[in-house]
Design a protein around this motif. Sequence first.
Motif, PDB file in Angstrom:
ATOM      1  N   CYS A  24       0.795  -1.237   0.000  1.00  0.00           N
ATOM      2  CA  CYS A  24       0.000   0.000   0.000  1.00  0.00           C
ATOM      3  C   CYS A  24       0.824   1.283   0.000  1.00  0.00           C
ATOM      4  O   CYS A  24       0.361   2.308  -0.490  1.00  0.00           O
ATOM      5  CB  CYS A  24      -0.924   0.059   1.218  1.00  0.00           C
ATOM      6  N   PHE A  25       2.003   1.239   0.607  1.00  0.00           N
ATOM      7  CA  PHE A  25       2.733   2.495   0.834  1.00  0.00           C
ATOM      8  C   PHE A  25       4.111   2.485   0.175  1.00  0.00           C
ATOM      9  O   PHE A  25       4.813   1.473   0.231  1.00  0.00           O
ATOM     10  CB  PHE A  25       2.922   2.738   2.337  1.00  0.00           C
ATOM     11  N   ILE A  72      -4.044   3.700   7.439  1.00  0.00           N
ATOM     12  CA  ILE A  72      -5.127   2.889   6.854  1.00  0.00           C
ATOM     13  C   ILE A  72      -4.659   2.415   5.486  1.00  0.00           C
ATOM     14  O   ILE A  72      -4.018   3.168   4.745  1.00  0.00           O
ATOM     15  CB  ILE A  72      -6.456   3.690   6.757  1.00  0.00           C
ATOM     16  N   GLY A  73      -4.935   1.182   5.160  1.00  0.00           N
ATOM     17  CA  GLY A  73      -4.542   0.669   3.850  1.00  0.00           C
ATOM     18  C   GLY A  73      -5.473  -0.442   3.404  1.00  0.00           C
ATOM     19  O   GLY A  73      -5.940  -1.249   4.212  1.00  0.00           O
ATOM     20  N   ILE A  74      -5.762  -0.434   2.104  1.00  0.00           N
ATOM     21  CA  ILE A  74      -6.554  -1.501   1.480  1.00  0.00           C
ATOM     22  C   ILE A  74      -5.684  -2.121   0.388  1.00  0.00           C
ATOM     23  O   ILE A  74      -4.997  -1.394  -0.353  1.00  0.00           O
ATOM     24  CB  ILE A  74      -7.854  -0.914   0.847  1.00  0.00           C
ATOM     25  N   GLN A  79      -8.795  -1.820  -4.177  1.00  0.00           N
ATOM     26  CA  GLN A  79      -9.110  -0.401  -3.952  1.00  0.00           C
ATOM     27  C   GLN A  79     -10.158   0.086  -4.942  1.00  0.00           C
ATOM     28  O   GLN A  79     -10.360  -0.511  -6.000  1.00  0.00           O
ATOM     29  CB  GLN A  79      -7.831   0.443  -4.078  1.00  0.00           C
ATOM     30  N   GLY A  80     -10.830   1.181  -4.592  1.00  0.00           N
ATOM     31  CA  GLY A  80     -11.821   1.784  -5.482  1.00  0.00           C
ATOM     32  C   GLY A  80     -13.188   1.122  -5.412  1.00  0.00           C
ATOM     33  O   GLY A  80     -14.047   1.388  -6.241  1.00  0.00           O
ATOM     34  N   GLN A  81     -13.404   0.267  -4.414  1.00  0.00           N
ATOM     35  CA  GLN A  81     -14.710  -0.410  -4.280  1.00  0.00           C
ATOM     36  C   GLN A  81     -15.433  -0.014  -2.995  1.00  0.00           C
ATOM     37  O   GLN A  81     -16.363  -0.680  -2.567  1.00  0.00           O
ATOM     38  CB  GLN A  81     -14.511  -1.932  -4.284  1.00  0.00           C
ATOM     39  N   GLY A  82     -14.902   1.012  -2.339  1.00  0.00           N
ATOM     40  CA  GLY A  82     -15.565   1.487  -1.125  1.00  0.00           C
ATOM     41  C   GLY A  82     -15.243   0.681   0.135  1.00  0.00           C
ATOM     42  O   GLY A  82     -15.905   0.851   1.157  1.00  0.00           O
ATOM     43  N   LEU A  83     -14.234  -0.177   0.065  1.00  0.00           N
ATOM     44  CA  LEU A  83     -13.948  -1.020   1.243  1.00  0.00           C
ATOM     45  C   LEU A  83     -13.455  -0.197   2.432  1.00  0.00           C
ATOM     46  O   LEU A  83     -13.836  -0.460   3.570  1.00  0.00           O
ATOM     47  CB  LEU A  83     -12.903  -2.092   0.898  1.00  0.00           C
ATOM     48  N   ALA A  84     -12.632   0.807   2.144  1.00  0.00           N
ATOM     49  CA  ALA A  84     -12.104   1.609   3.257  1.00  0.00           C
ATOM     50  C   ALA A  84     -13.237   2.316   3.996  1.00  0.00           C
ATOM     51  O   ALA A  84     -13.180   2.466   5.221  1.00  0.00           O
ATOM     52  CB  ALA A  84     -11.078   2.616   2.744  1.00  0.00           C
ATOM     53  N   ASN A 111      -2.650  13.041  -1.573  1.00  0.00           N
ATOM     54  CA  ASN A 111      -3.367  11.768  -1.462  1.00  0.00           C
ATOM     55  C   ASN A 111      -4.872  11.996  -1.643  1.00  0.00           C
ATOM     56  O   ASN A 111      -5.665  11.950  -0.701  1.00  0.00           O
ATOM     57  CB  ASN A 111      -3.075  11.101  -0.116  1.00  0.00           C
ATOM     58  N   ALA A 113      -7.221  10.199  -3.043  1.00  0.00           N
ATOM     59  CA  ALA A 113      -8.123   9.077  -2.724  1.00  0.00           C
ATOM     60  C   ALA A 113      -8.472   9.105  -1.240  1.00  0.00           C
ATOM     61  O   ALA A 113      -9.636   8.998  -0.848  1.00  0.00           O
ATOM     62  CB  ALA A 113      -7.478   7.752  -3.103  1.00  0.00           C
ATOM     63  N   SER A 116     -10.594  12.271  -0.246  1.00  0.00           N
ATOM     64  CA  SER A 116     -11.982  12.098  -0.693  1.00  0.00           C
ATOM     65  C   SER A 116     -12.729  11.138   0.242  1.00  0.00           C
ATOM     66  O   SER A 116     -13.874  11.389   0.640  1.00  0.00           O
ATOM     67  CB  SER A 116     -11.961  11.575  -2.133  1.00  0.00           C
ATOM     68  N   ARG A 120     -15.982  12.008   2.676  1.00  0.00           N
ATOM     69  CA  ARG A 120     -17.214  11.224   2.559  1.00  0.00           C
ATOM     70  C   ARG A 120     -17.651  10.685   3.922  1.00  0.00           C
ATOM     71  O   ARG A 120     -18.819  10.532   4.208  1.00  0.00           O
ATOM     72  CB  ARG A 120     -16.995  10.082   1.568  1.00  0.00           C
TER      73      ARG A 120
HETATM   74  C1  COA Z   1      -6.868   5.559   0.784  1.00  0.00           C
HETATM   75  C2  COA Z   1      -7.399   4.124   0.672  1.00  0.00           C
HETATM   76  C3  COA Z   1      -7.354   3.488   2.051  1.00  0.00           C
HETATM   77  C4  COA Z   1      -8.849   4.186   0.158  1.00  0.00           C
HETATM   78  O1  COA Z   1      -9.354   2.852   0.122  1.00  0.00           O
HETATM   79  P1  COA Z   1     -10.474   2.392  -0.938  1.00  0.00           P
HETATM   80  O2  COA Z   1     -11.121   1.176  -0.397  1.00  0.00           O
HETATM   81  O3  COA Z   1      -9.895   2.309  -2.285  1.00  0.00           O
HETATM   82  O4  COA Z   1     -11.486   3.615  -0.823  1.00  0.00           O
HETATM   83  P2  COA Z   1     -12.643   3.989  -1.821  1.00  0.00           P
HETATM   84  O5  COA Z   1     -13.011   2.805  -2.670  1.00  0.00           O
HETATM   85  O6  COA Z   1     -13.687   4.650  -1.007  1.00  0.00           O
HETATM   86  O7  COA Z   1     -11.951   5.047  -2.770  1.00  0.00           O
HETATM   87  C5  COA Z   1     -11.550   6.321  -2.286  1.00  0.00           C
HETATM   88  C6  COA Z   1     -11.395   7.248  -3.477  1.00  0.00           C
HETATM   89  O8  COA Z   1     -10.255   6.855  -4.233  1.00  0.00           O
HETATM   90  C7  COA Z   1     -10.614   6.531  -5.570  1.00  0.00           C
HETATM   91  N1  COA Z   1      -9.848   5.327  -5.955  1.00  0.00           N
HETATM   92  C8  COA Z   1      -9.403   4.379  -5.120  1.00  0.00           C
HETATM   93  N2  COA Z   1      -8.735   3.448  -5.812  1.00  0.00           N
HETATM   94  C9  COA Z   1      -8.747   3.839  -7.083  1.00  0.00           C
HETATM   95  C10 COA Z   1      -8.206   3.299  -8.260  1.00  0.00           C
HETATM   96  N3  COA Z   1      -7.467   2.179  -8.245  1.00  0.00           N
HETATM   97  N4  COA Z   1      -8.430   3.949  -9.408  1.00  0.00           N
HETATM   98  C11 COA Z   1      -9.123   5.100  -9.404  1.00  0.00           C
HETATM   99  N5  COA Z   1      -9.634   5.670  -8.322  1.00  0.00           N
HETATM  100  C12 COA Z   1      -9.455   5.043  -7.175  1.00  0.00           C
HETATM  101  C13 COA Z   1     -12.089   6.229  -5.512  1.00  0.00           C
HETATM  102  O9  COA Z   1     -12.738   6.473  -6.738  1.00  0.00           O
HETATM  103  C14 COA Z   1     -12.562   7.182  -4.446  1.00  0.00           C
HETATM  104  O10 COA Z   1     -12.704   8.486  -4.977  1.00  0.00           O
HETATM  105  P3  COA Z   1     -14.092   9.260  -4.837  1.00  0.00           P
HETATM  106  O11 COA Z   1     -14.338   9.387  -3.335  1.00  0.00           O
HETATM  107  O12 COA Z   1     -13.799  10.582  -5.453  1.00  0.00           O
HETATM  108  O13 COA Z   1     -15.101   8.435  -5.504  1.00  0.00           O
HETATM  109  C15 COA Z   1      -6.595   3.278  -0.348  1.00  0.00           C
HETATM  110  O14 COA Z   1      -6.540   3.986  -1.564  1.00  0.00           O
HETATM  111  C16 COA Z   1      -5.186   2.945   0.111  1.00  0.00           C
HETATM  112  O15 COA Z   1      -4.950   1.956   0.786  1.00  0.00           O
HETATM  113  N6  COA Z   1      -4.206   3.793  -0.272  1.00  0.00           N
HETATM  114  C17 COA Z   1      -2.807   3.558   0.069  1.00  0.00           C
HETATM  115  C18 COA Z   1      -2.550   3.857   1.517  1.00  0.00           C
HETATM  116  C19 COA Z   1      -2.936   5.271   1.893  1.00  0.00           C
HETATM  117  O16 COA Z   1      -2.688   6.220   1.153  1.00  0.00           O
HETATM  118  N7  COA Z   1      -3.539   5.440   3.090  1.00  0.00           N
HETATM  119  C20 COA Z   1      -4.019   6.729   3.564  1.00  0.00           C
HETATM  120  C21 COA Z   1      -3.005   7.515   4.265  1.00  0.00           C
HETATM  121  S1  COA Z   1      -2.623   6.856   5.858  1.00  0.00           S
END
Ligand code: COA
Length: 154
Positions: A24-25, A72-74, A79-84, A111, A113, A116, A120
């Motif tokens: 994730c990072f 936090i990490g998915i 990712q992008g399916q609302g799991l976080a 950051n 994503a 956002s 939300r």
């Molecule tokens: C930040 C994170 C936890 C969000 O998890 P997620 O389950 O993907 O969250 P969501 O599905 O709700 O997506 C969040 C936003 O990112 C966008 N997104 C996430 N993955 C994406 C992808 N692969 N492609 C395009 N957009 C993406 C979503 O469309 C959404 O945007 P929106 O709110 O404008 O619709 C995840 O992206 C992650 O693990 N990132 C790496 C670690 C990190 O940066 N952690 C946060 C800092 S501690």
Amino acid sequence: MSDANVRLLQSDDLSVLIHLENLCFNASWSETQLQKQLNGERNIGFAYLINQKVSGFVIFSTLFDEAELLQIGIDPALQGQGLAGNLLTQAHRELQTRQITRILLEVRDSNRAAISLYHRLGYQQDGIRKGYYPAEQGAAGLGREDAVLMSCNL
Ligand SMILES: CC(C)(COP(=O)(O)OP(=O)(O)OC[C@H]1O[C@@H](n2cnc3c(N)ncnc32)[C@H](O)[C@@H]1OP(=O)(O)O)[C@@H](O)C(=O)NCCC(=O)NCCS
């Protein structure tokens, strides 16, 4: 906890956390740092399970009635399916039952994503900490990046 997909992190989750952290990072916590965060007395972490596999995590540090979201990490494949959002909503509920009333965090300005997601979930921006992070590899600019400070009341 009510959602079968979310459970508390345990100390024997360390190896799966190391794996997820690396996925994730870019600049991830070391094994020692993760172990410390996982076992910290004031810390509480949650695992998100898909088909019994830990596919996401979130760790908070608590102090009195406040918690700081540390990480936090998915899994990038999911990712992008609302799991976080699901994970954080469940975590918020559990923290509420532990008398936590406010959550604070800081996140890289780039950051989008994460920012956002936090908006939300009801987090608002409280301020900016200029040049707080070292820039990530490959980022443009002078080598530092701002932190966005956010919080939400539970
Ligand atoms: C930040 C994170 C936890 C969000 O998890 P997620 O389950 O993907 O969250 P969501 O599905 O709700 O997506 C969040 C936003 O990112 C966008 N997104 C996430 N993955 C994406 C992808 N692969 N492609 C395009 N957009 C993406 C979503 O469309 C959404 O945007 P929106 O709110 O404008 O619709 C995840 O992206 C992650 O693990 N990132 C790496 C670690 C990190 O940066 N952690 C946060 C800092 S501690």
